[in-house]
Design a protein around this motif. Structure first.
Motif, PDB file in Angstrom:
ATOM      1  N   LYS A   1     -10.922 -85.729  16.341  1.00  0.00           N
ATOM      2  CA  LYS A   1     -11.885 -85.760  17.437  1.00  0.00           C
ATOM      3  C   LYS A   1     -12.978 -86.772  17.127  1.00  0.00           C
ATOM      4  O   LYS A   1     -13.380 -87.569  17.974  1.00  0.00           O
ATOM      5  N   LYS A   2     -13.447 -86.730  15.900  1.00  0.00           N
ATOM      6  CA  LYS A   2     -14.518 -87.619  15.469  1.00  0.00           C
ATOM      7  C   LYS A   2     -14.132 -89.090  15.674  1.00  0.00           C
ATOM      8  O   LYS A   2     -14.961 -89.922  16.014  1.00  0.00           O
ATOM      9  N   GLN A   3     -12.869 -89.383  15.465  1.00  0.00           N
ATOM     10  CA  GLN A   3     -12.403 -90.772  15.616  1.00  0.00           C
ATOM     11  C   GLN A   3     -12.031 -91.086  17.066  1.00  0.00           C
ATOM     12  O   GLN A   3     -11.543 -92.180  17.338  1.00  0.00           O
ATOM     13  N   GLY A   4     -12.176 -90.118  17.923  1.00  0.00           N
ATOM     14  CA  GLY A   4     -11.767 -90.332  19.305  1.00  0.00           C
ATOM     15  C   GLY A   4     -10.264 -90.314  19.481  1.00  0.00           C
ATOM     16  O   GLY A   4      -9.719 -90.888  20.418  1.00  0.00           O
ATOM     17  N   ALA A   5      -9.569 -89.672  18.570  1.00  0.00           N
ATOM     18  CA  ALA A   5      -8.105 -89.680  18.630  1.00  0.00           C
ATOM     19  C   ALA A   5      -7.572 -88.293  18.973  1.00  0.00           C
ATOM     20  O   ALA A   5      -6.510 -87.893  18.505  1.00  0.00           O
ATOM     21  N   ASP A   6      -8.311 -87.556  19.779  1.00  0.00           N
ATOM     22  CA  ASP A   6      -7.866 -86.185  20.034  1.00  0.00           C
ATOM     23  C   ASP A   6      -6.716 -86.105  21.027  1.00  0.00           C
ATOM     24  O   ASP A   6      -6.288 -85.025  21.399  1.00  0.00           O
ATOM     25  N   ASP A   7      -6.175 -87.275  21.412  1.00  0.00           N
ATOM     26  CA  ASP A   7      -4.903 -87.208  22.155  1.00  0.00           C
ATOM     27  C   ASP A   7      -3.742 -86.952  21.195  1.00  0.00           C
ATOM     28  O   ASP A   7      -2.633 -86.674  21.619  1.00  0.00           O
ATOM     29  N   ILE A   8      -3.995 -87.062  19.897  1.00  0.00           N
ATOM     30  CA  ILE A   8      -2.963 -86.710  18.920  1.00  0.00           C
ATOM     31  C   ILE A   8      -3.028 -85.204  18.675  1.00  0.00           C
ATOM     32  O   ILE A   8      -4.071 -84.674  18.281  1.00  0.00           O
ATOM     33  N   GLN A   9      -1.924 -84.531  18.931  1.00  0.00           N
ATOM     34  CA  GLN A   9      -1.898 -83.070  18.812  1.00  0.00           C
ATOM     35  C   GLN A   9      -1.591 -82.636  17.383  1.00  0.00           C
ATOM     36  O   GLN A   9      -0.998 -83.391  16.618  1.00  0.00           O
ATOM     37  N   VAL A  10      -1.999 -81.416  17.069  1.00  0.00           N
ATOM     38  CA  VAL A  10      -1.726 -80.880  15.744  1.00  0.00           C
ATOM     39  C   VAL A  10      -0.924 -79.587  15.877  1.00  0.00           C
ATOM     40  O   VAL A  10      -1.299 -78.701  16.643  1.00  0.00           O
ATOM     41  N   PHE A  11       0.198 -79.516  15.176  1.00  0.00           N
ATOM     42  CA  PHE A  11       0.999 -78.287  15.186  1.00  0.00           C
ATOM     43  C   PHE A  11       1.518 -78.039  13.772  1.00  0.00           C
ATOM     44  O   PHE A  11       1.304 -78.867  12.883  1.00  0.00           O
ATOM     45  N   GLY A  12       2.190 -76.912  13.562  1.00  0.00           N
ATOM     46  CA  GLY A  12       2.690 -76.687  12.205  1.00  0.00           C
ATOM     47  C   GLY A  12       3.096 -75.260  11.949  1.00  0.00           C
ATOM     48  O   GLY A  12       3.306 -74.467  12.873  1.00  0.00           O
ATOM     49  N   GLY A  13       3.204 -74.955  10.662  1.00  0.00           N
ATOM     50  CA  GLY A  13       3.611 -73.621  10.255  1.00  0.00           C
ATOM     51  C   GLY A  13       3.361 -73.440   8.781  1.00  0.00           C
ATOM     52  O   GLY A  13       2.894 -74.348   8.094  1.00  0.00           O
ATOM     53  N   GLY A  14       3.690 -72.276   8.298  1.00  0.00           N
ATOM     54  CA  GLY A  14       3.493 -71.960   6.883  1.00  0.00           C
ATOM     55  C   GLY A  14       4.145 -70.628   6.579  1.00  0.00           C
ATOM     56  O   GLY A  14       3.625 -69.836   5.809  1.00  0.00           O
ATOM     57  N   GLY A  15       5.274 -70.385   7.241  1.00  0.00           N
ATOM     58  CA  GLY A  15       5.981 -69.129   7.039  1.00  0.00           C
ATOM     59  C   GLY A  15       5.059 -67.952   7.302  1.00  0.00           C
ATOM     60  O   GLY A  15       4.236 -67.992   8.226  1.00  0.00           O
ATOM     61  N   GLY A  16       5.163 -66.923   6.461  1.00  0.00           N
ATOM     62  CA  GLY A  16       4.360 -65.715   6.644  1.00  0.00           C
ATOM     63  C   GLY A  16       2.911 -65.862   6.220  1.00  0.00           C
ATOM     64  O   GLY A  16       2.101 -64.972   6.500  1.00  0.00           O
TER      65      GLY A  16
ATOM     66  N   ALA B   1       7.176 -67.541  10.556  1.00  0.00           N
ATOM     67  CA  ALA B   1       8.408 -67.363   9.786  1.00  0.00           C
ATOM     68  C   ALA B   1       9.508 -66.858  10.705  1.00  0.00           C
ATOM     69  O   ALA B   1       9.248 -66.052  11.604  1.00  0.00           O
ATOM     70  N   GLY B   2      10.706 -67.347  10.472  1.00  0.00           N
ATOM     71  CA  GLY B   2      11.844 -66.852  11.240  1.00  0.00           C
ATOM     72  C   GLY B   2      12.111 -67.609  12.529  1.00  0.00           C
ATOM     73  O   GLY B   2      12.987 -67.224  13.291  1.00  0.00           O
ATOM     74  N   THR B   3      11.363 -68.678  12.776  1.00  0.00           N
ATOM     75  CA  THR B   3      11.623 -69.458  13.992  1.00  0.00           C
ATOM     76  C   THR B   3      12.845 -70.353  13.780  1.00  0.00           C
ATOM     77  O   THR B   3      12.897 -71.081  12.800  1.00  0.00           O
ATOM     78  N   PRO B   4      13.809 -70.313  14.692  1.00  0.00           N
ATOM     79  CA  PRO B   4      14.958 -71.218  14.561  1.00  0.00           C
ATOM     80  C   PRO B   4      14.522 -72.680  14.655  1.00  0.00           C
ATOM     81  O   PRO B   4      13.603 -73.022  15.409  1.00  0.00           O
ATOM     82  N   LEU B   5      15.200 -73.528  13.898  1.00  0.00           N
ATOM     83  CA  LEU B   5      14.851 -74.952  13.885  1.00  0.00           C
ATOM     84  C   LEU B   5      14.963 -75.556  15.281  1.00  0.00           C
ATOM     85  O   LEU B   5      14.178 -76.427  15.665  1.00  0.00           O
ATOM     86  N   SER B   6      15.953 -75.073  16.048  1.00  0.00           N
ATOM     87  CA  SER B   6      16.174 -75.656  17.369  1.00  0.00           C
ATOM     88  C   SER B   6      14.954 -75.468  18.267  1.00  0.00           C
ATOM     89  O   SER B   6      14.650 -76.309  19.112  1.00  0.00           O
ATOM     90  N   GLU B   7      14.230 -74.373  18.057  1.00  0.00           N
ATOM     91  CA  GLU B   7      13.038 -74.129  18.878  1.00  0.00           C
ATOM     92  C   GLU B   7      11.972 -75.185  18.628  1.00  0.00           C
ATOM     93  O   GLU B   7      11.244 -75.599  19.535  1.00  0.00           O
ATOM     94  N   MET B   8      11.872 -75.613  17.376  1.00  0.00           N
ATOM     95  CA  MET B   8      10.852 -76.616  17.039  1.00  0.00           C
ATOM     96  C   MET B   8      11.220 -77.964  17.641  1.00  0.00           C
ATOM     97  O   MET B   8      10.370 -78.684  18.161  1.00  0.00           O
ATOM     98  N   VAL B   9      12.499 -78.292  17.573  1.00  0.00           N
ATOM     99  CA  VAL B   9      12.955 -79.560  18.144  1.00  0.00           C
ATOM    100  C   VAL B   9      12.685 -79.570  19.643  1.00  0.00           C
ATOM    101  O   VAL B   9      12.136 -80.533  20.194  1.00  0.00           O
TER     102      VAL B   9
ATOM    103  N   ALA C   1       9.648 -62.181   6.453  1.00  0.00           N
ATOM    104  CA  ALA C   1       8.539 -61.516   7.126  1.00  0.00           C
ATOM    105  C   ALA C   1       9.021 -60.433   8.091  1.00  0.00           C
ATOM    106  O   ALA C   1       8.377 -59.395   8.249  1.00  0.00           O
ATOM    107  N   ALA C   2      10.179 -60.661   8.722  1.00  0.00           N
ATOM    108  CA  ALA C   2      10.652 -59.695   9.717  1.00  0.00           C
ATOM    109  C   ALA C   2      11.025 -58.377   9.025  1.00  0.00           C
ATOM    110  O   ALA C   2      11.806 -58.382   8.085  1.00  0.00           O
ATOM    111  N   GLU C   3      10.445 -57.279   9.501  1.00  0.00           N
ATOM    112  CA  GLU C   3      10.662 -55.956   8.885  1.00  0.00           C
ATOM    113  C   GLU C   3      10.583 -56.050   7.365  1.00  0.00           C
ATOM    114  O   GLU C   3      11.525 -55.759   6.631  1.00  0.00           O
ATOM    115  N   PHE C   4       9.407 -56.452   6.920  1.00  0.00           N
ATOM    116  CA  PHE C   4       9.273 -56.900   5.531  1.00  0.00           C
ATOM    117  C   PHE C   4       9.503 -55.802   4.498  1.00  0.00           C
ATOM    118  O   PHE C   4       9.739 -56.093   3.336  1.00  0.00           O
TER     119      PHE C   4
END
Ligand code: B12
Lengths: 385, 612
Positions: A80-95, A116-124, B393-396
């Motif tokens: 935001k500070k750089q005026g680049a807030d059109d770049i989105q941020v997403f991610g994960g870290g399991g549980g 955690a537990g999200t299928p890879l296809s959902e992210m794509v 994590a599911a039903e841990f």
């Protein structure tokens, strides 16, 4: 055809959990996405600088070692500070990222967290749906961002079917470039090429370290290439190894070859011209690993070409077939700590003598800290003409 | 040919030798007769113990064979527990409870002059030795500041005869960065304990007698391991005087190869990292005979997504590469060999039925026949951790069952010590509730159940296990050949061989979860459609604590500024030469912070350049 989606991925500082992101990177590139991978153990500032220079649509962060609420928020804040807030941020870290954390993070501007537990296809699918189209709000607020966006435009034009121009007229380009660089007559456009595994990336990064060190104002642009096939994604991973080039005075851009043979992309020439016209003291371009017949640098934009070789190129006969040995201004035998290095250097020296041109030969061990050979290469490239 | 090629040859030759001996036992009457006699003696000398129900059971289970060829195959191919090639165990007895009643014990392998009834002059020896044995349970812990972790150490050790502390450091420490560095505040004390100085190290083990035989510390750190080792020694000296040094017991992970391949905590270029490691190993081998200066780890390789075979193959080949490195320094294999130890993962894949058994056998044969090592250096001393990645994590709460099954496999494989993960593994550094259950899991298996405490070999050698052993051994040797073809371990690393293999396997594993090839109960099978986000207690470090760490580090630096500058200059000067740096590190550790030392060393040798 639509241009591939470009995103950047990374793992936060003091975190080496890269298994998830490696898997996700692989999945993304198999589904047509170009991923600039910055690596693990990365500061928020480095991530944001890279994302802006690479002009990606979004940043994917994989965090496991805790502190994610703060870290993601810091990335959003810096964008935001750089005026680049059109770049989105997403991610994960399991549980480790809980549902409560996710709510806080989304409130602070994070686009999406994958549990955690999200299928890879959902992210794509998410990346295609959400970042499939560039959404550009305001005008680019900084010169760096302008340059980054311009490079994207050039790349995308070729992806959409623009034809390559014939190799441009040398004279016109040279004068063009001089205009751009202003007073400084030392500006150099340096091309690095050579077979895969010769250590080009490491060598360039060590060179950058020296250039930055020698002159406190030097600004450098790097155009690096990784191979890709039309219609598929690519892993653009040079930034992960080029630790010294992640610096405020370095503008780096990673490009996929998008189906073009010979080590460069269809858009390279135009992108290089733009960089050469921009206020950098050095512009460095690196090809992907090339074969014997390759002559990637036909562009007259390039002042100096460096061929980086591995001492074990096979038999002496092989040398005759390496076309770049005729064309390069400087030949570097890297990994010269290997057994065969002395013989290799001698053989190459003899081979170069046949050319009867003032070519230089240097032996380096780029992976060695403070290597004298790299110092010498740096001297050569910074010599006043 | 590198040493790894020799190891492959050695194993192949040994397997051929076993087959030849089997044939000879069948054709040469005299040899066959000798084997039969020995076999009968072993059986006759095996004491009989009693289960609490009164059921009599032999202390050692043997296959029901009476044909010389088969006896040769067993004794030479597998070996009794504690005998070459150690398939059944590096040691005898291991988890057995002391004999409840008088009974004979011992066989001809024990050179203590045990008579037929095992009494004579060593009458009580077997029993006395058992009473001294320690629990194999080790719980890896670390959180917040040194004093918080110290408190947990006291909590975990409260009921244990021996204090075996296993220390987890926070990310900053693992990367050799100080807590007062810019941009890292949020990471202080997360996922492990924050250690910046020798004073933190003192606080960490406060209240424990660091020189006592019943105390040992294990430290899970590799990139900056030599620096942390120096701080540990400095802290012990401050509390107990210089005479404590040779008494120190414990393990420091320090394994650089697996960092480059899987865990990603290398901070110096590989060559420099190996040099600092070897400097430290040279010092501890000489001055600290009870210390294990490197724990050759497959755990991280497995957790990064490698297949079990890849895990074992890379770990063993890394081990052989260290042996080669130390030998190249002119240190005899029998000096450093006994101080090498191993750390493997144990998950639910079928390979784990025998993975550690096969690893032990390959190590023994390789060390004996390719390195010329004596008995002690042939033994594969193994710490096992159950797989964190198998916990979801599911039903841990199902993670309790997963860990229990893995523990069972780990003990079937004769692990010398074991860490069991807590069920809240996917979410957080474990909270007391779950860590207690995980410790109890081990106690239930070893103390409460009769599975492991009456009979050595209780579950060894089933036909299925044999089938797995053969398949796994062949696959590991095939991996060795690949690495050999690339020029050995270091060259393969430079080719990104291990990393790319692990990454592909990790991707395949995730794919298999989502295409259903792998069942994960509660996730892709028997999923509870109404599952709500779980309620788990999170262990996170409050801001105020983080600030304490920053403040006291700043004070330390101010107090020691002048001395630190000198110590760092000296260290840097030694690092420029080929001399052993460890003595200079020991001095620096007294007055410098971790970040000051690693930063200064990086100026001399450079920073690690990560591989994708
Ligand atoms: C594998 C693992 C390791 C491996 C890492 C190997 C590697 N190169 O990655 C090893 C053994 C080396 C390791 C070491 C450590 N670990 Co660890 N590790 C794990 C473990 C078991 C699994 C993580 C994983 O990779 N899962 C596989 C991925 C594919 O699945 P997932 O996590 O469910 O993620 C899904 C989504 O969230 C999403 N996703 C994830 N990231 C991203 C990013 C993007 C962009 C997108 C779109 C999606 C997405 O994709 C996945 C698929 O659905 C977790 C515990 C657990 N069971 O989760 C602990 C865990 C993360 N580790 C932990 C710790 C503390 C450590 C250490 C610090 C221990 C120590 N003190 O030495 C070290 C530090 C290592 C380092 N260099 O930083 C803690 C963190 C605690 C906390 N935050 O409070 C955990 C939670 C274990 C625990 N309970 O203590 N670890």
């Amino acid at each position: 055809m639509a241009a591939p989606i470009r995103i950047l991925t990374a793992v936060p500082i003091c975190d080496g959990h890269d298994s998830a992101i490696n898997t996700i990177n692989l999945e993304f590139i198999r589904h047509g996405i170009e991923v600039v991978y910055l690596g693990y153990h990365r500061y928020a500032e480095d991530i944001v600088r890279a994302a802006i220079q690479e002009d990606v649509r979004a940043i994917g962060i994989s965090s496991y070692n805790g502190g994610h609420v703060e870290f993601f928020a810091e990335v959003v804040r810096l964008l935001k500070k750089q005026g680049a807030d059109d770049i989105q941020v997403f991610g994960g870290g399991g549980g480790t990222i809980t549902h409560e954390d996710q709510k806080v993070m989304e409130r602070r501007g994070v686009d999406k967290i994958f549990f955690a537990g999200t299928p890879l296809s959902e992210m794509v699918e998410f990346v295609h749906d959400r970042y499939g189209k560039a959404k550009r709000g305001k005008k680019a607020p900084t010169a760096e961002m302008k340059l980054a966006r311009k490079l994207t435009e050039i790349e995308d034009a070729y992806a959409k079917g623009k034809k390559k121009r014939p190799t441009p007229n040398a004279k016109r380009l040279t004068s063009n470039r001089k205009q751009g660089s202003g007073k400084n007559n030392r500006k150099r456009v340096i091309g690095f090429t050579g077979p895969g595994g010769a250590g080009k990336t490491t060598l360039i990064d060590e060179l950058v370290l020296r250039l930055l060190h020698r002159e406190p104002k030097t600004r450098i642009a790097i155009l690096s290439h990784d191979p890709s096939v039309v219609g598929e994604g690519a892993l653009l991973g040079d930034r992960a190894t080029m630790i010294n080039s992640q610096d405020e005075r370095v503008f780096m851009r990673s490009m996929a070859t998008r189906g073009q043979a010979g080590g460069l992309s269809p858009a390279t020439e135009d992108c290089l011209r733009l960089l050469a016209e921009s206020p950098f003291d050095y512009v460095i371009i690196e090809t992907v690993g090339t074969g014997q017949e390759a002559m990637p640098f036909r562009s007259k934009l390039i002042d100096e070409t460096v061929l980086v070789m591995n001492p074990d190129y096979g038999a002496r006969l092989q040398l005759q077939k390496i076309v770049m040995l005729d064309l390069a201004d400087i030949v570097v035998v890297n990994k010269s700590d290997q057994d065969r290095a002395r013989t290799a250097a001698l053989e190459i020296k003899r081979r170069l003598e046949q050319n009867k041109r003032p070519q230089k030969l240097i032996s380096t061990v780029a992976k060695r800290h403070r290597d004298r050979g790299v110092d010498k290469l740096c001297d050569l490239l910074t010599e006043k003409k | 040919m590198s040493k790894l090629g020799r190891v492959v040859e050695a194993v192949e030759n040994y397997n051929r030798f076993v087959l030849d001996e089997v044939r000879r036992a069948r054709t040469e009457t005299k040899f066959g007769q000798q084997l039969l006699e020995r076999w009968n003696r072993i059986k006759a000398n095996t004491p009989i113990g009693r289960a609490p129900t009164g059921l009599p059971l032999p202390r050692l289970a043997l296959p029901e064979i009476d044909e010389p060829g088969e006896i040769a195959r067993y004794l030479l191919g597998d070996g009794l527990p504690g005998e070459f090639p150690y398939l059944n165990g590096a040691y005898r007895e291991m988890y057995l409870e002391p004999l409840r009643e008088e009974g004979s014990y011992g066989n001809e392998q024990e050179k203590n002059g045990h008579g037929k009834n095992g009494h004579s002059k060593n009458g009580k020896k077997g029993v006395a030795k058992l009473a001294e044995t320690e629990e194999p349970t080790r719980l890896f812990s670390g959180m917040g500041l040194a004093e918080d972790t110290n408190e947990r150490f006291h909590y975990l050790g409260a009921h244990q005869r021996s204090k075996r502390l296993s220390t987890a450091f926070d990310g900053l420490t693992l990367y050799g960065i100080d807590s007062d560095a810019p941009g890292v505040f949020g990471k202080i004390g997360e996922g492990g304990v924050a250690v910046d100085t020798v004073e933190d190290m003192e606080r960490l083990y406060a209240g424990f007698d660091m020189g006592a035989p019943s105390f040992s510390a294990s430290m899970t750190i590799s990139g900056p391991a030599p620096i942390i080792m120096a701080m540990y020694i400095a802290a012990a000296k401050r509390r107990f005087g210089p005479s404590v040094v040779p008494k120190l017991r414990g393990t420091i992970q320090a394994d650089i190869f697996k960092e480059v391949q899987a865990q990603n905590e290398t901070i110096f270029p590989v060559e420099a990292s190996l040099r600092f490691l070897a400097d430290m190993m040279e010092y501890t081998t000489r001055e600290m005979p009870r210390w294990y200066p490197v724990s050759i780890s497959g755990y991280h390789i497995g957790e990064a997504g490698a297949t079990p075979v890849q895990q074992a193959a890379y770990t063993l080949s890394n081990g052989f590469a260290y042996a080669e490195m130390m030998a190249a320094r002119g240190i005899h294999v029998d000096q450093f060999g006994p101080r090498l130890s191993f750390f493997l993962d144990c998950g639910l894949d079928v390979e784990y039925i025998a993975l550690a058994r096969v690893s032990r056998r390959i190590w023994a044969i390789g060390m004996r026949d390719a390195f010329g090592a004596g008995t002690k250096a042939q033994m594969f001393k193994l710490h096992t951790q159950t797989s964190g990645r198998s916990l979801v994590a599911a039903e841990f709460k199902n993670n309790l069952t997963r860990t229990a099954a893995e523990l069972m496999l780990a003990y079937m494989n004769g692990s010398n010590s074991c860490h069991s993960n807590s069920a809240d593994e996917p979410f957080t550094t474990p909270s007391e509730e779950w860590i207690r259950l995980s410790a109890h899991g081990q106690a239930i298996l070893l103390d409460e159940s009769g599975i492991f405490k009456h009979t050595m070999n209780m579950l060894s050698g089933s036909p299925g296990m044999k089938a797995v052993e053969r398949a796994v051994e062949a696959a590991i040797l095939e991996e060795f050949r690949q690495i050999e073809e690339l020029g050995g371990v270091v060259a393969a690393i430079e080719h990104r061989y291990q990393r790319s293999q692990i990454q592909n396997a990790a991707h395949r594993y995730e794919e298999q979860i989502y295409d259903g090839t792998r069942s994960i109960i509660g996730l892709n099978k028997y999923r509870n459609a109404n599952e709500k986000p779980p309620k788990v207690e999170l262990v996170r470090t409050p801001r105020a604590k983080k600030q304490i760490q920053v403040d006291r580090l700043k004070q330390f630096k101010k107090r020691n500024a002048a001395k630190a500058a000198k110590a760092l200059d000296r260290l840097a000067a030694v690092a420029e030469t080929d001399e052993n740096c460890f003595p200079a590190l020991l001095e620096a550790a007294e007055v410098c912070s971790l970040g000051q030392i690693s930063g200064r060393l990086q100026e001399v040798v450079g920073r690690f350049r990560p591989m994708v």
